[in-house]
Design a protein around this motif. Structure first.
Motif, PDB file in Angstrom:
ATOM      1  N   TYR A  12       0.817  -1.215   0.000  1.00  0.00           N
ATOM      2  CA  TYR A  12       0.000   0.000   0.000  1.00  0.00           C
ATOM      3  C   TYR A  12       0.855   1.272   0.000  1.00  0.00           C
ATOM      4  O   TYR A  12       0.533   2.245  -0.706  1.00  0.00           O
ATOM      5  CB  TYR A  12      -0.933   0.006   1.215  1.00  0.00           C
ATOM      6  CG  TYR A  12      -1.754   1.265   1.311  1.00  0.00           C
ATOM      7  CD1 TYR A  12      -2.801   1.506   0.426  1.00  0.00           C
ATOM      8  CD2 TYR A  12      -1.465   2.243   2.267  1.00  0.00           C
ATOM      9  CE1 TYR A  12      -3.545   2.672   0.492  1.00  0.00           C
ATOM     10  CE2 TYR A  12      -2.200   3.405   2.344  1.00  0.00           C
ATOM     11  CZ  TYR A  12      -3.242   3.622   1.455  1.00  0.00           C
ATOM     12  OH  TYR A  12      -3.970   4.768   1.508  1.00  0.00           O
ATOM     13  N   LEU A  16       0.794   4.297  -2.722  1.00  0.00           N
ATOM     14  CA  LEU A  16       0.536   5.686  -2.346  1.00  0.00           C
ATOM     15  C   LEU A  16       1.653   6.596  -2.850  1.00  0.00           C
ATOM     16  O   LEU A  16       1.393   7.669  -3.414  1.00  0.00           O
ATOM     17  CB  LEU A  16       0.407   5.797  -0.823  1.00  0.00           C
ATOM     18  CG  LEU A  16       0.157   7.198  -0.256  1.00  0.00           C
ATOM     19  CD1 LEU A  16      -1.144   7.775  -0.795  1.00  0.00           C
ATOM     20  CD2 LEU A  16       0.135   7.167   1.261  1.00  0.00           C
ATOM     21  N   THR A 335      -1.248  13.236   0.551  1.00  0.00           N
ATOM     22  CA  THR A 335      -1.754  12.059   1.270  1.00  0.00           C
ATOM     23  C   THR A 335      -3.221  12.223   1.653  1.00  0.00           C
ATOM     24  O   THR A 335      -4.038  11.324   1.421  1.00  0.00           O
ATOM     25  CB  THR A 335      -0.908  11.802   2.538  1.00  0.00           C
ATOM     26  OG1 THR A 335       0.447  11.553   2.156  1.00  0.00           O
ATOM     27  CG2 THR A 335      -1.433  10.599   3.309  1.00  0.00           C
TER      28      THR A 335
END
Length: 351
Positions: A12, A16, A335
């Motif tokens: 993950y 990202l 983010t």
């Protein structure tokens, strides 16, 4: 020993990071970089990607350079051909103007997030310590010896005494998008920083009449309430201290003399100020219900420090710290824009 940097499609964090770094592959972002003087473009983008990767995984830039040079998979992931040396990275970064660096980060974040909706919006501001990695335990460092330095002795609630600077950040509450930030010496008191950050917001044309600014009691002063309304037409929800005299505070809520200028529509200006003052009185009377709103910025700071390498900086000039913090703000803004914005998600990612 540092873990090897091996891109994994199923991981993950690598997914990202891939989405964050892909920002630099868009035409719009390249135009922003060119407009802000982050040139030459091809070399600058390669450098920014390597530095951001090192921050994302909390590794040294030298290690990120070494890994990138040794792994073809990493170069493909970063979409770069030649790998700059560590010396080239530091030399190139040192040439960029810090204000241009801040502007390019905020421009990119503005291009990502949706435009503000009509009506007032809530903006949260807070400050956090920037600890510089100086071994003051081994050698005594006096205040006098720091007089000609960009960093100073400071004190924070969670860290205690430290040597460094102070980051003040303004976030849009609904999206957690960073709107503006300042870097000050660690010993600058928050009541003095408050007029600076709202001036910065105004300079960047972010605030509008009726916007609500939420801040904890560290920024408290009667004058800060007054200038928010008088000079900036914003609603200052600065959490009051126990000894706050509300009668004295409300008596300071007056119109500025400039609204009586013959060139102005005085009646409509008075209506605007009356509406802002009424909203201020309503919110300040029920300020305790807004504490949960303000607390979210603490999780954003934790994300920057724990996840993105801002816990202890190896940089010792304000120019360098501004640029490094700009990239940390970019990582944080990207983010939250990619969906990590709930309190529990921010806390989990930071850990």
């Amino acid at each position: 020993m540092q873990a090897p940097l091996i891109p994994l499609n199923e991981d993950y964090k690598w997914k990202l990071l891939s989405e964050i770094l892909s920002l630099f592959d868009s035409r719009a972002s390249r135009q922003i970089l060119s407009r802000r003087g982050i040139l030459p473009l091809h070399k600058s983008i390669a450098i920014l990607k390597i530095v951001l990767m090192s921050m994302f995984f909390s590794t040294d830039i030298s290690y990120a350079v070494k890994e990138t040079g040794e792994r073809e998979s990493l170069r493909r992931f970063l979409k770069i051909g030649s790998v700059p040396t560590e010396n080239e990275i530091y030399t190139t970064l040192s040439q960029f103007d810090p204000e241009d660096f801040i502007s390019f980060v905020l421009d990119i974040l503005n291009s990502l997030c949706p435009k503000r909706k009509s009506g007032s919006r809530k903006i949260i501001i807070d400050s956090t310590d920037i600890n510089l990695n100086l071994n003051w335990h081994a050698k005594k460092i006096s205040k006098k010896s720091l007089e000609d330095k960009d960093y100073k002795w400071g004190h924070s609630t969670h860290r205690g005494f430290f040597i460094g600077m102070k980051l003040t950040l303004a976030l849009e509450y609904s999206t957690l998008k960073p709107l503006a930030f300042l870097i000050n010496e660690a010993n600058v008191a928050e009541p003095k920083i408050y007029p600076m950050i709202i001036s910065e917001l105004k300079k960047r044309r972010i605030t509008k009449a009726g916007d609500i600014l939420i801040a904890d009691r560290g920024y408290y002063s009667y004058e800060n309430y007054a200038i928010s309304i008088r000079d900036f037409k914003i609603v200052p929800l600065i959490f009051p201290r126990k000894n706050c005299n509300f009668n004295k505070l409300f008596n300071r809520m007056i119109y500025p003399l400039k609204i009586f200028d013959l060139k102005r529509d005085t009646k409509s200006e008075i209506v605007v100020y009356k509406r802002i003052i009424a909203k201020f009185k309503e919110l300040i009377s029920d300020w305790k219900n807004c504490r949960k709103v303000r607390s979210i910025i603490e999780d954003v700071f934790k994300l920057a420090k724990k996840a993105y390498s801002m816990e202890n900086l190896h940089r010792y000039t304000k120019r360098s710290v501004k640029k490094y913090c700009s990239l940390a703000v970019l990582l944080v803004g990207a983010t939250v824009n990619l969906g990590i914005k709930e309190k529990k998600d921010l806390q989990a990612f930071a850990e």
